[in-house]
Design an enzyme around this catalytic site. Sequence first.
Site, PDB file in Angstrom:
ATOM      1  CE1 TYR A  33       1.197  -0.412   4.558  1.00 12.56           C
ATOM      2  CE2 TYR A  33      -0.058   1.949   4.331  1.00 12.56           C
ATOM      3  CZ  TYR A  33       1.071   0.895   5.030  1.00 12.56           C
ATOM      4  OH  TYR A  33       1.479   1.207   6.040  1.00 12.56           O
ATOM      5  NE  ARG A  52       6.908   4.113   0.290  1.00 11.00           N
ATOM      6  CZ  ARG A  52       6.554   5.121   1.447  1.00 11.00           C
ATOM      7  NH1 ARG A  52       7.703   5.400   2.421  1.00 11.00           N
ATOM      8  NH2 ARG A  52       5.491   5.646   1.579  1.00 11.00           N
ATOM      9  NE  ARG A 100      -6.404 -18.968   5.069  1.00 12.42           N
ATOM     10  CZ  ARG A 100      -5.138 -19.714   5.432  1.00 12.42           C
ATOM     11  NH1 ARG A 100      -5.072 -20.908   5.164  1.00 12.42           N
ATOM     12  NH2 ARG A 100      -4.763 -19.033   6.397  1.00 12.42           N
ATOM     13  CE  LYS A 147       3.179   3.099   3.048  1.00  2.00           C
ATOM     14  NZ  LYS A 147       3.448   3.364   4.678  1.00  2.00           N
ATOM     15  CD  GLU A 180      10.130   2.014  10.215  1.00  2.00           C
ATOM     16  OE1 GLU A 180      10.277   3.036   9.418  1.00  2.00           O
ATOM     17  OE2 GLU A 180       9.995   0.933   9.822  1.00  2.00           O
TER      18      GLU A 180
HETATM   19  N1  PLP Z   1       7.712   3.844   8.988  1.00  2.00           N
HETATM   20  C1  PLP Z   1       6.801   3.202   8.972  1.00  2.00           C
HETATM   21  C2  PLP Z   1       6.697   1.961   9.560  1.00  2.00           C
HETATM   22  C3  PLP Z   1       5.427   3.718   8.193  1.00  2.00           C
HETATM   23  O1  PLP Z   1       4.407   2.954   8.129  1.00  2.00           O
HETATM   24  C4  PLP Z   1       5.459   4.782   7.566  1.00  2.00           C
HETATM   25  C5  PLP Z   1       4.449   5.582   6.978  1.00  2.00           C
HETATM   26  O2  PLP Z   1       3.401   4.975   7.132  1.00  2.00           O
HETATM   27  C6  PLP Z   1       6.771   5.620   7.733  1.00  2.00           C
HETATM   28  C7  PLP Z   1       7.859   5.247   8.437  1.00  2.00           C
HETATM   29  C8  PLP Z   1       6.625   7.047   7.253  1.00  2.00           C
HETATM   30  O3  PLP Z   1       6.809   6.870   5.756  1.00  2.00           O
HETATM   31  P1  PLP Z   1       6.147   7.968   4.906  1.00  2.00           P
HETATM   32  O4  PLP Z   1       7.183   9.323   5.245  1.00  2.00           O
HETATM   33  O5  PLP Z   1       6.448   7.611   3.521  1.00  2.00           O
HETATM   34  O6  PLP Z   1       4.929   8.189   5.297  1.00  2.00           O
END
Ligand code: PLP
Length: 287
Positions: A33, A52, A100, A147, A180
């Site tokens: 996403y 991305r 599934r 992501k 993070e």
């Molecule tokens: N880190 C994680 C785990 C995230 O889910 C997100 C955004 O959803 C970010 C960092 C920040 O990314 P962005 O600046 O692209 O929103």
Amino acid sequence: MSRITYVNGRYLPYVDALVHVEDRGFQFADAVYEVIAIRRGGLVDEAWHLARLARSLGEIKMAPPMGEAALKMVLREVVRRNRVQNGLLYLQVSRGAAPRDFVFPRDARPTLVVMARSQRRQDPRLLEEGVGVITVPDIRWARPDIKTVGLLANSLGKQQARAAGAYEAWQVDRDGRVTEGTSTNAWIVTPEGEVVTRQADHSILNGVTRRGLLQLLSGEGLHLVERPFSVAEAKAAREAFLTSTTNFILPVVSIDGAPVANGHPGTLTLRLRALYDAYVAAQRGAP
Ligand code: PLP
């Protein structure tokens, strides 16, 4: 105003926007996403988000749902139909619906969902007063750089933060170093004035806001270092902040209940936020 959601070729009223129970996004989190900020009807840093997305799709060997030009048209149409000036666009691509089975289906068509909603202006107190974070173990899988919608660990961390009266949880690896936030990237300014954020390897999501800020910083003559930092280093930092599409840049003024420096937003952080706001404002709005 009734909201419109795009699902697999159709623009549907929100209440009718449904995907199949055997969609692999639902069954296996087999989906990726993006969340894109909308300002003046335009998509902020759209090219980076789409790059991305393409990378995430490639990493999990999933075909794009359509070509990029067609996808851009769908994104614009969703923004337009929902009349969003300032808000967020959410898009999700799954490997589609199929009986599934862990093995990839041969002939499933990817599912594409796109939503857009208006956002109220960010509460000014978040910037004026800053936010608190707690630290939690990073229990995610080994590829958070992709992501995917597999966000349970992130959700548990954020919930733990909110239960503790904090805004965000900073996830910590086995070596005691911050990876993070649950939906944000983490930054500190050291007592020596280094601006530090973790390098974008497999251990973090390379945030688009992070990327934009890095680009801005390079023009500011600041001492920028991409490396891991420990929780202890963060607690001893001169300033700390977080970045994301949904927050832009917010000062972090406490970590695990202890104030960062004097417990007030850092002056460099506020300067960077002003720079970033100007960078976003300079982008094109709706065509
Ligand atoms: N880190 C994680 C785990 C995230 O889910 C997100 C955004 O959803 C970010 C960092 C920040 O990314 P962005 O600046 O692209 O929103």
